[in-house]
Design a protein around this motif. Structure first.
Motif, short mmCIF file in Angstrom:
data_model
loop_
_atom_site.label_atom_id
_atom_site.label_comp_id
_atom_site.label_asym_id
_atom_site.label_seq_id
_atom_site.Cartn_x
_atom_site.Cartn_y
_atom_site.Cartn_z
N PHE A 253 14.39 -96.83 11.07
CA PHE A 253 14.91 -97.63 10.05
C PHE A 253 16.28 -97.33 9.27
N ILE A 254 16.68 -97.30 8.71
CA ILE A 254 18.07 -97.19 7.50
C ILE A 254 18.86 -95.54 7.99
N ASP A 255 18.08 -94.92 7.71
CA ASP A 255 18.49 -93.41 7.47
C ASP A 255 17.46 -92.51 8.15
N SER A 256 16.14 -93.02 9.46
CA SER A 256 15.53 -92.38 10.25
C SER A 256 15.17 -92.37 10.95
N ILE A 257 13.92 -92.22 11.84
CA ILE A 257 13.31 -92.79 13.28
C ILE A 257 11.94 -92.94 12.25
N GLY A 258 11.43 -93.59 13.53
CA GLY A 258 9.51 -93.72 13.00
C GLY A 258 9.26 -92.33 13.88
N ARG A 259 7.81 -92.37 13.43
CA ARG A 259 7.09 -91.25 13.94
C ARG A 259 6.59 -91.22 15.34
N PRO A 260 6.13 -90.81 15.98
CA PRO A 260 5.25 -90.62 17.01
C PRO A 260 3.76 -90.65 17.13
N ASP A 261 3.60 -90.17 15.85
CA ASP A 261 2.36 -88.79 15.97
C ASP A 261 0.95 -89.29 15.13
N LEU A 262 0.86 -91.48 15.02
CA LEU A 262 -0.13 -91.91 14.34
C LEU A 262 -1.83 -92.56 14.92
N ALA A 263 -1.33 -91.83 16.18
CA ALA A 263 -2.65 -92.44 16.67
C ALA A 263 -3.01 -91.13 17.86
N GLY A 264 -1.86 -90.18 17.25
CA GLY A 264 -2.68 -88.58 17.98
C GLY A 264 -1.62 -87.85 19.26
N LYS A 265 -0.65 -89.13 19.42
CA LYS A 265 0.21 -88.76 20.78
C LYS A 265 1.85 -89.11 20.88
N ALA A 266 1.54 -87.97 19.65
CA ALA A 266 3.01 -87.70 19.30
C ALA A 266 4.07 -86.86 20.88
N GLU A 267 2.96 -86.30 21.52
CA GLU A 267 3.80 -85.56 22.95
C GLU A 267 3.97 -86.29 23.80
N ASP A 268 2.40 -87.51 23.90
CA ASP A 268 2.65 -88.51 25.01
C ASP A 268 4.18 -89.41 24.72
N TRP A 269 4.41 -90.18 22.63
CA TRP A 269 4.27 -91.39 23.03
C TRP A 269 6.30 -90.73 22.85
N VAL A 270 7.22 -89.37 22.96
CA VAL A 270 8.75 -88.81 22.35
C VAL A 270 9.55 -89.67 23.28
N ALA A 271 8.87 -89.49 24.13
CA ALA A 271 9.75 -89.92 25.87
C ALA A 271 10.22 -91.73 25.42
N ASP A 272 8.73 -91.80 24.92
CA ASP A 272 9.09 -93.61 25.37
C ASP A 272 9.47 -94.11 23.88
N LEU A 273 9.66 -92.74 22.72
CA LEU A 273 10.15 -93.32 21.34
C LEU A 273 12.21 -93.46 21.79
N ARG A 274 12.24 -91.80 22.85
CA ARG A 274 13.17 -91.75 22.53
C ARG A 274 14.21 -93.07 23.66
N GLU A 275 13.23 -93.37 25.08
CA GLU A 275 13.25 -94.30 25.75
C GLU A 275 13.96 -95.60 25.00
N SER A 276 13.18 -96.21 23.90
CA SER A 276 13.43 -96.97 23.39
C SER A 276 14.68 -96.87 22.47
N LEU A 277 14.87 -96.40 21.33
CA LEU A 277 16.43 -96.09 20.84
C LEU A 277 17.49 -95.81 21.65
N TYR A 278 17.29 -95.17 22.72
CA TYR A 278 18.07 -94.71 22.58
C TYR A 278 19.43 -95.70 24.29
N ASN A 279 18.37 -96.43 24.92
CA ASN A 279 18.77 -97.30 25.86
C ASN A 279 18.37 -98.15 25.30
N ARG A 280 17.19 -98.74 25.16
CA ARG A 280 17.13 -100.65 25.42
C ARG A 280 17.66 -101.04 23.59
#
Length: 375
Positions: A253-280
């Motif tokens: 988003f403009i002033d924040s980033i997406g949350r990874p927990d809306l399917a109950g997978k915050a711990e599982d998806w946080v690495a994907d979130l970082r990979e998408s934002l910080y690498n891809r």
């Protein structure tokens, strides 16, 4: 004096133009605290309607005489009665037609750019809910991305500009609002695209949207490039349109980033979130204009009411893109989360086709603020 009805569209223009408005909100205090009409130069007074049944004399000194006054309630009935009482006291006052229900559902189209070969890109701002959807138009064809359930707005707009809707996309399986994508596709014969990793439980036919997919709109060279960018959901997919625009879905988003927990997978998806934002995303041009699927606060609106910013600017200024320590990132993203959206499980199941709520049920499921971001 006559009590006037003010439509959500008029209030939206006041938000965009940063006009003054005094809002008397007569919903109960908890509802007002959770979600209200926001404007940079709006002032508010909240008092429940039930406290005004004996009259408005007790609040007259709280109401300014030098500002436009709007009375707001959930569905309009209570606000009409309060507005009439204020009018009898000599005040010039309006009520919000359709109440917060109408505010939640209003979509305002804003043109955000021209495409290289003569096409255009429009953003539909759902001002009361923070949802942003898009229409890519080229040579008489249109593609819609992340549509809301108010499908008539898109089909009517496409008709108005003389375009046929040929493709409909969802960047991911939404959990905060009901998608209109499938309905639009059924109505228009368009192809409905969904990331397959988000679609494992859906009950309907769809075209699999995967990284590297190119979809042509019109007979021009405008391509929508799909970029697999998991993190908000496992299937989250971004789009690069015309090598100019990055539709980031609910990842960035403009002033924040997406949350990874809306399917109950915050711990599982946080690495994907970082990979998408910080690498891809780092591999993309910093000149791309980021167009997210949501905005969080009214300050994110540009002067014309649109929501956008260059990717390079976000790399410099968005706090969520500047957390160098991975453990700190994990902690912030998994622990610093707002409440989950109302009825988000039911919304996900609706978007999968597993349940088919009626219009009133859909409306009730969506009521409330946008909660897709990490705070």
């Amino acid at each position: 004096m006559t009590v006037k009805a003010m439509e959500a569209k008029e209030v939206t223009k006041k938000v965009f133009n940063k006009e003054d408005l005094f809002i008397l909100d007569v919903r109960n205090e908890a509802d007002f605290a959770d979600w209200k009409i926001e404007g940079e130069n709006f002032n508010y007074f909240n008092i429940p309607y039930f406290d005004l049944l004996d009259g408005v004399e007790g609040i007259i000194d709280k109401i300014p005489t030098d500002k436009e006054i709007l009375v707001v309630c959930a569905k309009e009935g209570s606000s009409i009665m309060v507005a009439e009482m204020l009018s009898e006291e000599g005040l010039d006052v309006s009520y919000l037609k359709g109440g917060m229900k109408a505010w939640s559902e209003h979509l305002e189209p804003v043109k955000v750019g021209d495409l290289t070969d003569g096409g255009e890109l429009y953003q539909f701002v759902r001002i009361g809910k923070g949802c942003l959807s898009y229409m890519v138009v080229s040579n008489g064809e249109a593609a819609i991305i992340d549509s809301t359930r108010m499908t008539d707005v898109y089909t009517d707009f496409a008709k108005e500009i003389g375009s046929k809707i040929t493709h409909v996309f969802d960047t991911h399986l939404h959990a905060d609002h009901i998608s209109g994508g499938r309905t639009i596709a059924e109505q228009t014969g368009a192809t409905y695209w969904l990331p397959p990793k988000d679609a494992e439980e859906v009950t309907f036919e769809y075209a699999p949207l995967e990284g590297g997919t190119d979809v042509k709109i019109g007979n021009t060279t405008i391509n929508i490039h799909a970029l697999y960018s998991p993190g908000h959901t496992i299937g989250s997919t971004s789009f690069v349109v015309d090598e100019k625009f990055l539709l980031s879905g609910d990842i960035l988003f403009i002033d924040s980033i997406g949350r990874p927990d809306l399917a109950g997978k915050a711990e599982d998806w946080v690495a994907d979130l970082r990979e998408s934002l910080y690498n891809r995303y780092r591999e993309l041009s910093e000149d791309l204009v980021v167009l997210p699927a949501h905005f969080m606060i009214i300050d994110e609106l540009n002067d014309d009411g649109s929501v956008s910013e260059k990717l390079g600017t976000l790399f410099a200024k968005n706090h969520g893109l500047n957390i160098t320590d991975e453990d700190e990132f994990r902690k912030i993203v998994t622990e610093n989360l707002p409440p989950q959206p109302n009825a988000y499980q039911e919304i996900r199941e609706t978007n999968m086709g597993k349940i088919t709520p009626n219009e009133d049920e859909k409306r009730e499921m969506e009521i409330g603020p946008n909660r897709c971001a990490v705070r």
